[in-house]
Design an enzyme around this catalytic site. Structure first.
Site, mmCIF file in Angstrom:
data_model
loop_
_atom_site.group_PDB
_atom_site.id
_atom_site.type_symbol
_atom_site.label_atom_id
_atom_site.label_comp_id
_atom_site.label_asym_id
_atom_site.label_seq_id
_atom_site.Cartn_x
_atom_site.Cartn_y
_atom_site.Cartn_z
ATOM 1 N N ASN A 66 24.024 -21.440 -72.649
ATOM 2 C CA ASN A 66 22.616 -21.359 -73.006
ATOM 3 C C ASN A 66 22.351 -20.186 -73.950
ATOM 4 O OD1 ASN A 66 19.839 -21.327 -73.122
ATOM 5 N ND2 ASN A 66 19.537 -21.733 -70.965
ATOM 6 N N ASP A 67 22.447 -18.991 -73.434
ATOM 7 C CA ASP A 67 22.094 -17.833 -74.262
ATOM 8 C C ASP A 67 22.987 -17.685 -75.491
ATOM 9 O OD1 ASP A 67 20.090 -17.237 -72.462
ATOM 10 O OD2 ASP A 67 21.448 -16.100 -71.188
ATOM 11 N N VAL A 68 24.246 -18.096 -75.383
ATOM 12 C CA VAL A 68 25.165 -17.905 -76.510
ATOM 13 C C VAL A 68 24.910 -18.896 -77.642
ATOM 14 C CG1 VAL A 68 26.974 -16.861 -75.114
ATOM 15 C CG2 VAL A 68 26.979 -19.333 -75.492
#
Lengths: 469, 108
Positions: free
Chosen positions: A395-397
């Site tokens: 997600n964040d990456v």
């Protein structure tokens, strides 16, 4: 005694060589075993050959061996049983044990000093010893309680917690602890103040890690790891023991560098991580600018169709893959696709999962060939010619906010630019935001479609769909 | 000032060790690929388990009647051993997987 010196010398050399070998893929495993062998020799040498200043050997053998056996059995069983996904927590936990060990040594030595005072002996001129005891206690305790909080955060039992002005409270607490420590040193170790310092340092460890966001835990663990190294080195000072000194300082220095390297992988400074901009600012950021909009779902058979007829598929694994233990299913899918003539590669973000290198470890477990794993820069080149990107629980990456939104807490972190591919399929369990608690605009883009479900189940179903097609 | 200089002179050996080991620690892992960050952290974690030696000394020197020292020392030995044994075993498990990959590579 002379033989013991040789043992310690040998162990120190194995630690240096072991660490060196650990930083090259081909020799890493041997390096670990070499350091372990050196450690074994140092421990055995200490037990049988150590003589104190009066020339007496160690006593209480039943206690020593009892402790070694209990610790050895628990350590082996826990380390063997732990799932690959839980490795980061495990490292944090073992690190905390080392810190606690250093703190306890300080407590016992201080107790010993108090006995000397009670017996009427003067400890004038032992300020150096008291100083080392106090510093070992403070650092060991911070490392212990901090690691336990990091452990709790990684396995999800402890949530991020911070309050306004926490940084200032933390600094005051640390200063108070150090001042108390200085007082004990000046007082030549009289009184029971050391227990107060012990409690204050434990509290500081908790307060220090509490506000730092879960995504930053690897950096924190690495930092606490080097703290424990320094605490061990203080033990070396205390006993004038060279192997504790070399081992401790070695890890202290290497751990600090590793911490910096990890920060670099996330394109953030250590200061930025520690002051907790993730923890403090993100609560405000995510509530005020939650990216809203509509997303579209894709059915399993459609997803299988799209991937089966693609020329090139890139898989972006993330923590969701690790949690679902889906690395084998993922390799299955890769093989099925390759059989269909599709080119399949993996794009590995350096901090995907919960620790740098976490994804490489997991995919290696599933026998994914090394050359299929692309590092971030290469992957970002390849996305331009990719038909389908399959995101598995990352997600964040892959959050474009890291590039476009200066208010985002992850702004500036290098990401995998999956948007340059033709289509993006995102598998995650629900629309809940990722580990850092930030909404992801990628999910609402027209070229993105969502495939909800547990990564392992979804992958297995995709495999059977593609096989039958 | 005089006492500080005196302290440095009497402990110069230790000070040399600290400075040199600091540089060695940094140099030795200078070019570690990010793939190996986790195992390296875990391996370093096991190495600082050398603090167990301090625990063994504390335990062995505790007077038989001093129950506080005995209890804390015993706990310290257990925790230190956990750090050492657990640390090395976990690291080995992680690296075992990299080895499997290496074999695969050579047979392809």
């Amino acid at each position: 005694m002379h033989i013991l010196t040789i043992c310690y010398l040998f162990a120190s050399v194995t630690f240096i060589l072991g660490l060196k070998m650990l930083s090259h893929p081909a020799t890493a495993r041997k390096g670990n075993l070499l350091a372990a062998a050196g450690m074994g020799i140092a421990i055995a040498g200490t037990i049988f050959l150590y003589r104190n200043e009066n020339g007496a050997p160690l006593g209480n053998y039943e206690w020593i061996f009892g402790g070694l056996i209990i610790g050895g059995i628990i350590g082996t069983v826990v380390a063997k049983k732990v799932k690959m996904t839980a490795m980061p927590e495990m490292v944090s936990m073992f690190n905390g044990m080392g810190g606690a060990c250093a703190a306890l040594i300080s407590l016992v030595e201080y107790n010993h000093l108090q006995h000397l005072i009670a017996a009427g002996e003067s400890i004038e001129g032992m300020s150096g010893t008291v100083l080392v005891i106090v510093l070992g206690l403070i650092i060991g305790s911070i490392s212990f309680s901090g690691s336990m909080i990091a452990w709790g955060k990684l396995n999800g039992t402890i949530k991020d917690y911070s309050f306004a002005g926490q940084n200032i409270v933390n600094i005051i607490l640390l200063l108070a602890t150090l001042l108390l420590g200085a007082w004990v040193v000046i007082q030549h170790g009289e009184g029971n103040l050391l227990y107060v310092i012990f409690a204050a340092a434990l509290l500081y460890g908790v307060m220090f890690v509490m506000p730092i966001g879960g995504a930053d835990m690897p950096v924190v663990i690495s930092l606490l790891n080097s703290f424990t190294g320094v605490a061990a080195a203080f033990g070396g000072f205390l006993y004038d023991n060279k192997v504790m000194l070399t081992g401790g300082i070695l890890v202290g220095a290497a751990g600090t560098l590793l911490t910096v390297l990890m920060c670099k992988a996330m394109n953030r400074s250590l200061k930025n991580v520690l002051i907790g901009s993730f923890g403090g600012a993100h609560a405000a950021a995510s509530t005020t600018e939650g990216v809203q909009g509509s997303y579209k779902e894709i059915s399993l058979s459609d997803a299988a169709m799209v991937m089966g007829y693609a020329n090139k598929v890139m898989i972006v694994p993330g923590y969701g893959l690790a949690v679902a233990q889906a690395q084998h299913a993922c390799h299955e899918l890769e093989k099925v696709l390759v059989d269909k003539g599709v080119e399949v590669k993996y794009a590995i973000h350096p901090v995907a999962g919960r620790m740098p290198g976490h994804m490489n470890v997991l995919l290696a477990e599933a026998d994914v060939p090394y050359e299929k794993l692309l590092e971030m820069d290469d992957a970002n080149e390849e996305f331009k010619t990719t038909d389908v990107v399959l995101i598995l629980g990352a997600n964040d990456v892959v959050n474009p906010a890291a590039k476009t939104d200066p208010a985002s807490p992850i702004y500036g972190m290098p990401i995998l630019e999956v948007e340059s591919a033709k289509t993006v399929i995102v598998n995650k369990r629900s629309m809940k935001p990722g580990y850092a608690g930030i909404e992801n605009g990628l999910f609402f883009q027209p070229k993105t479609s969502m495939l909800f479900g547990d990564a392992k189940k979804v992958l297995q179903e995709l495999v059977s769909e593609i096989k039958s097609a | 000032m005089e006492t500080l200089l005196g302290w440095i002179t009497t402990h110069q050996q230790i000070i040399y060790i600290v400075i040199l080991m600091g540089f060695v620690g940094i140099e030795v892992i200078g070019r570690v690929p990010s793939v190996l960050h986790t195992p390296l952290m875990s391996g370093a974690n096991a190495i600082h388990g050398v603090v167990i030696i301090g625990a063994i000394i504390v335990m062995g020197n505790a007077e038989p009647g001093n129950y506080l020292a005995l209890a804390l020392g015993f706990l310290a030995v257990i925790l230190g051993t956990l750090n050492v044994v657990g640390g090395f075993v976990v690291t080995d498990r992680m690296l075992e997987m990299f080895k499997g990959k290496g074999n695969k590579k050579s047979t392809h």
